[in-house]
Design a protein around this motif. Sequence first.
Motif, PDB file in Angstrom:
ATOM      1  N   SER A  34       0.768  -1.195   0.164  1.00 48.96           N
ATOM      2  CA  SER A  34       0.056  -0.058  -0.048  1.00 48.96           C
ATOM      3  C   SER A  34       0.788   1.139  -0.146  1.00 48.96           C
ATOM      4  O   SER A  34       1.846   1.269   0.749  1.00 48.96           O
ATOM      5  CB  SER A  34      -0.859   0.078   1.002  1.00 48.96           C
ATOM      6  OG  SER A  34      -1.526   1.315   1.372  1.00 48.96           O
ATOM      7  N   THR A  35       0.485   2.233  -0.841  1.00 50.51           N
ATOM      8  CA  THR A  35       1.469   3.433  -0.973  1.00 50.51           C
ATOM      9  C   THR A  35       0.498   4.521  -0.176  1.00 50.51           C
ATOM     10  O   THR A  35       0.828   5.820   0.030  1.00 50.51           O
ATOM     11  CB  THR A  35       1.542   3.895  -2.394  1.00 50.51           C
ATOM     12  OG1 THR A  35       0.057   4.069  -2.845  1.00 50.51           O
ATOM     13  CG2 THR A  35       2.513   3.068  -3.018  1.00 50.51           C
ATOM     14  N   ASP A  36      -0.930   4.326   0.578  1.00 44.11           N
ATOM     15  CA  ASP A  36      -1.462   5.334   0.970  1.00 44.11           C
ATOM     16  C   ASP A  36      -2.182   5.029   2.537  1.00 44.11           C
ATOM     17  O   ASP A  36      -2.870   5.841   2.862  1.00 44.11           O
ATOM     18  CB  ASP A  36      -2.615   5.516  -0.013  1.00 44.11           C
ATOM     19  CG  ASP A  36      -3.684   4.690  -0.283  1.00 44.11           C
ATOM     20  OD1 ASP A  36      -3.358   3.607   0.192  1.00 44.11           O
ATOM     21  OD2 ASP A  36      -4.572   4.738  -0.899  1.00 44.11           O
ATOM     22  N   LEU A  37      -1.675   3.982   2.842  1.00 46.47           N
ATOM     23  CA  LEU A  37      -2.264   3.557   4.032  1.00 46.47           C
ATOM     24  C   LEU A  37      -1.417   4.244   5.456  1.00 46.47           C
ATOM     25  O   LEU A  37      -2.068   4.782   6.422  1.00 46.47           O
ATOM     26  CB  LEU A  37      -2.004   1.828   4.373  1.00 46.47           C
ATOM     27  CG  LEU A  37      -2.478   1.393   5.783  1.00 46.47           C
ATOM     28  CD1 LEU A  37      -4.039   1.669   5.817  1.00 46.47           C
ATOM     29  CD2 LEU A  37      -2.233  -0.215   5.801  1.00 46.47           C
ATOM     30  N   LEU A  38      -0.053   4.349   5.277  1.00 47.69           N
ATOM     31  CA  LEU A  38       0.648   5.320   6.288  1.00 47.69           C
ATOM     32  C   LEU A  38       1.502   6.458   5.666  1.00 47.69           C
ATOM     33  O   LEU A  38       1.298   6.403   4.297  1.00 47.69           O
ATOM     34  CB  LEU A  38       1.489   4.097   6.761  1.00 47.69           C
ATOM     35  CG  LEU A  38       1.049   2.803   7.571  1.00 47.69           C
ATOM     36  CD1 LEU A  38       1.988   1.873   7.919  1.00 47.69           C
ATOM     37  CD2 LEU A  38       0.068   3.357   8.772  1.00 47.69           C
ATOM     38  N   SER A  39       2.158   7.085   6.269  1.00 44.08           N
ATOM     39  CA  SER A  39       2.786   8.287   5.845  1.00 44.08           C
ATOM     40  C   SER A  39       4.024   7.536   4.780  1.00 44.08           C
ATOM     41  O   SER A  39       4.534   8.124   4.001  1.00 44.08           O
ATOM     42  CB  SER A  39       3.420   9.140   6.748  1.00 44.08           C
ATOM     43  OG  SER A  39       4.244   8.304   7.851  1.00 44.08           O
ATOM     44  N   ASP A  40       4.657   6.190   5.159  1.00 43.30           N
ATOM     45  CA  ASP A  40       5.576   5.386   4.437  1.00 43.30           C
ATOM     46  C   ASP A  40       4.624   4.315   3.653  1.00 43.30           C
ATOM     47  O   ASP A  40       3.753   3.996   4.053  1.00 43.30           O
ATOM     48  CB  ASP A  40       6.832   4.883   5.372  1.00 43.30           C
ATOM     49  CG  ASP A  40       7.438   6.238   5.772  1.00 43.30           C
ATOM     50  OD1 ASP A  40       7.577   6.989   5.179  1.00 43.30           O
ATOM     51  OD2 ASP A  40       8.043   5.988   6.897  1.00 43.30           O
ATOM     52  N   GLU A  41       5.438   4.084   2.470  1.00 40.81           N
ATOM     53  CA  GLU A  41       4.871   2.944   1.718  1.00 40.81           C
ATOM     54  C   GLU A  41       4.858   1.762   2.749  1.00 40.81           C
ATOM     55  O   GLU A  41       5.892   1.410   3.311  1.00 40.81           O
ATOM     56  CB  GLU A  41       5.664   2.793   0.553  1.00 40.81           C
ATOM     57  CG  GLU A  41       5.059   1.553  -0.358  1.00 40.81           C
ATOM     58  CD  GLU A  41       5.596   1.201  -1.793  1.00 40.81           C
ATOM     59  OE1 GLU A  41       5.651   0.254  -2.361  1.00 40.81           O
ATOM     60  OE2 GLU A  41       6.071   2.707  -2.419  1.00 40.81           O
ATOM     61  N   LEU A  42       3.983   0.815   2.600  1.00 35.22           N
ATOM     62  CA  LEU A  42       4.023  -0.281   3.232  1.00 35.22           C
ATOM     63  C   LEU A  42       3.825  -1.467   2.521  1.00 35.22           C
ATOM     64  O   LEU A  42       2.924  -1.510   1.452  1.00 35.22           O
ATOM     65  CB  LEU A  42       2.584  -0.398   4.090  1.00 35.22           C
ATOM     66  CG  LEU A  42       2.499  -1.792   5.058  1.00 35.22           C
ATOM     67  CD1 LEU A  42       3.663  -1.898   6.118  1.00 35.22           C
ATOM     68  CD2 LEU A  42       0.948  -1.810   5.765  1.00 35.22           C
ATOM     69  N   ALA A  43       4.636  -2.554   2.579  1.00 34.39           N
ATOM     70  CA  ALA A  43       4.826  -3.840   1.778  1.00 34.39           C
ATOM     71  C   ALA A  43       5.204  -4.974   2.645  1.00 34.39           C
ATOM     72  O   ALA A  43       5.967  -4.949   3.304  1.00 34.39           O
ATOM     73  CB  ALA A  43       5.906  -3.825   0.569  1.00 34.39           C
ATOM     74  N   LEU A  44       3.916  -6.131   2.665  1.00 37.27           N
ATOM     75  CA  LEU A  44       4.094  -6.954   3.730  1.00 37.27           C
ATOM     76  C   LEU A  44       4.145  -8.385   2.743  1.00 37.27           C
ATOM     77  O   LEU A  44       3.450  -8.592   1.772  1.00 37.27           O
ATOM     78  CB  LEU A  44       3.098  -7.192   4.472  1.00 37.27           C
ATOM     79  CG  LEU A  44       3.122  -5.981   5.525  1.00 37.27           C
ATOM     80  CD1 LEU A  44       1.541  -5.964   6.441  1.00 37.27           C
ATOM     81  CD2 LEU A  44       4.387  -5.776   6.480  1.00 37.27           C
TER      82      LEU A  44
END
Length: 126
Positions: free
Chosen positions: A2-12
């Motif tokens: 996700s690029t819009d969930l948090l202030s930084d990009e999240l990839a799990l």
Amino acid sequence: SSTDLLSDELALTTSATLTQAGTATGLISTTGLGRTTTTSTGQYTLFTAANFTDDGANKVYLKNTDTDAAKYFLVSIGDLELGRLYAGDFAFFPWNADTGTTPDADIKITPSSTDSMTLEHMLLNQ
């Protein structure tokens, strides 16, 4: 991802060995990857509990393949509404396939639109 969930990009990324209930033996059966296309807002039964191992280590995968953000599938088990899968959403969850309750724990979907919508689905079971 996700690029819009948090202030930084999240990839799990995660992986798991899916095993039968109470053992280290892997799951051995699947319904195969299928698709159900709907054209009404009526409720559809995807998986009938009586056809699978009651209280087994069943795992369900569902994905709304639609691209219209307003369209969703309401996912239910028996009379319990689990939630909505909007366009592009997926779910992966355990399922007990319980037939000792009223109603049985059948997995059902209810589309939000009479337009053609497609749900991708698979059941991994023992």
